[in-house]
Design an enzyme around this catalytic site. Structure first.
Site, PDB file in Angstrom:
ATOM      1  N   GLY A 112     -19.245 -11.511   2.277  1.00  0.00           N
ATOM      2  CA  GLY A 112     -18.478 -10.407   1.718  1.00  0.00           C
ATOM      3  C   GLY A 112     -19.203  -9.579   0.676  1.00  0.00           C
ATOM      4  CE1 TYR A 120      -5.596 -11.046  -6.184  1.00  0.00           C
ATOM      5  CE2 TYR A 120      -4.406  -8.969  -6.002  1.00  0.00           C
ATOM      6  CZ  TYR A 120      -5.587  -9.674  -5.945  1.00  0.00           C
ATOM      7  OH  TYR A 120      -6.772  -9.027  -5.642  1.00  0.00           O
TER       8      TYR A 120
END
Length: 439
Positions: A28, A175
């Site tokens: 990534g 989150y």
């Protein structure tokens, strides 16, 4: 040399011989940043958990190390769980022994669960807090004794500007807290270590970035709405090349960084040039970033903003059908024909769809992909479990979702599609929504 390359060359110095400690760099964005530095001849310490091949995600610390060395850099792959302080410390010490010091720390490791408060179990909450916030703090703390000895030390966190619009909290409070914890590390450490010459900055993508993890979560159909990791790695390279004493305390956005140095062609970063791009989380249209590398003064993060929204209840579900109601009913009936055994076996979920808006009566429908042979209809359904996944949106967006005009991932990330309940089941359904195309 392309115009983009010429612009980058003017403002990006070489990282040759410099040592970067990068968490989560086995794949990534972290790996992309490592590869960009490797092209200069940098030393890379990979700190990540993946030592053996993941069943769904390609890449390990060893395959990444091979790519880094092939690109021209040197690499030390270290098995590290950033939740474990001793593992982080050992990786830092091993890196110092191998390369003589640490010049740059990139906090890229992150965990995500886009769930509401009631749907977030404490194990998930602790995972996000321990990787995102605590992991960033631990890694930065372990690197700092060596960073202060560097001639141009940098800490770069992959985290968003501090935007306190409730929109970015109400659907995934846990989150957001964990991710903003990384940004608060920037705010505090930039001030704390300014006199020692250590730059501490944040970098965030303006749009969704297509990675293997994104593919696993949202499916290949989202690729056309994403940019590649290269835009983030190019922006990171620009930031890490700046004088650490003058470029610090910034909350930057990748596109803004690159525009500030003269990059004009952004189609080269699109997975499908010319396609409409999906915006990333935490960025309002008005959100300011302090991304320019041509300014000499450091900027404070954008002032927190607060907005509130309200909605009025529509008519009851017993009201007469409108023309839009009839279109929705038609879509629901056609969707049932699209249910397949494969869909049932892979999704294994029960969904309630709530449609609201001034142009339609309040309606509730169900999509049963839990009970064979599957079913759709009005109301909650006879087989509704106690914990269905609830998906809500406006009627126009619902019709666009089911005729292929609106990507479900885009709708979710932009707040047009609200989801409560199991995000895992919702993500499995999202992959199949293109099969419901009833245009």
């Amino acid at each position: 040399m392309s115009p983009n390359a010429a612009a980058l060359a003017r403002f990006s110095g070489s990282l040759k011989g410099r040592t970067l400690f990068i968490s989560g760099a086995s794949r990534g964005i972290g790996k992309a940043i490592a590869l960009r530095a490797a092209k200069d001849g940098a030393n890379i310490i990979i700190a990540a958990k993946t030592a053996t091949q993941h069943s769904k995600l390609a890449g390990t610390i060893y395959t990444a190390a091979h790519e880094i060395e092939k690109a021209g850099g040197k690499c030390l792959p270290c098995i590290v769980d950033v939740r474990e302080e001793e593992q982080v410390r050992k990786a830092v010490e091993d890196g110092v022994k191998a390369f003589g010091g640490i010049d740059i720390c990139v906090n890229n490791a992150s965990a995500i669960s886009l769930t509401g408060t009631l749907e977030t179990d404490m194990k998930k909450f602790d995972l996000m807090m321990n990787i995102n916030t605590r992991g960033t703090f631990v890694t930065s703390k372990a690197c700092l004794p060596y960073l202060v000895k560097s001639s141009n030390p940098h800490i770069l966190n992959l985290s968003p500007p501090l935007n306190l619009n409730p929109r970015w909290f109400k659907d995934h409070t846990a989150y957001s807290i964990a991710k903003y914890g990384m940004s608060l590390c920037v705010l505090g450490m930039a001030a704390e270590f300014k006199d020692k010459g250590v730059a501490v900055n944040a970098l965030w993508p303006k749009t969704a970035i297509y990675t293997a993890a994104m593919d696993m979560l949202a499916g290949a159909e989202v690729k056309k709405s994403c940019r590649t990791e290269d835009i983030v790695s190019d922006a990171a390279h620009v930031i890490l090349s700046q004088p650490s004493r003058s470029f610090t305390g910034r909350f930057t956005v990748d596109e803004d960084v690159l525009r500030s140095v003269g990059v004009k062609d952004f189609d080269v970063y699109s997975c499908v040039p010319g396609s409409e791009l999906m915006p990333d989380f935490f960025l309002d249209d008005h959100t300011e970033s302090s991304s320019s590398v041509t300014e000499t003064t450091s900027s404070a993060p954008a002032s927190p903003t607060s907005t509130a929204s309200s909605s009025s209840a529509a008519a009851s579900s017993e009201a007469p059908l409108t023309e839009l109601d009839k279109k929705v009913e038609q879509v629901i009936k056609q969707a049932q024909k699209a249910i397949t055994p494969t869909m049932l076996s892979e999704v294994r979920g029960y969904f309630q769809v709530e449609l609201k808006g001034d142009d339609i009566n309040h309606r509730q429908y169900y999509l049963d992909l839990l009970t064979p042979p599957g079913a759709t209809g009005r109301g909650k359904g006879a087989s509704a479990p106690a914990d269905p996944v609830i998906m809500s949106c406006t009627v126009p967006d619902f019709l666009m979702l089911f005729n292929g005009e609106l990507s479900p991932t885009r709708a979710f990330m932009t707040g047009r599609l609200k989801i409560s309940g199991s995000m895992g089941k919702a993500q499995r359904l999202i992959k199949f929504i293109p099969q419901f195309n009833v245009k």
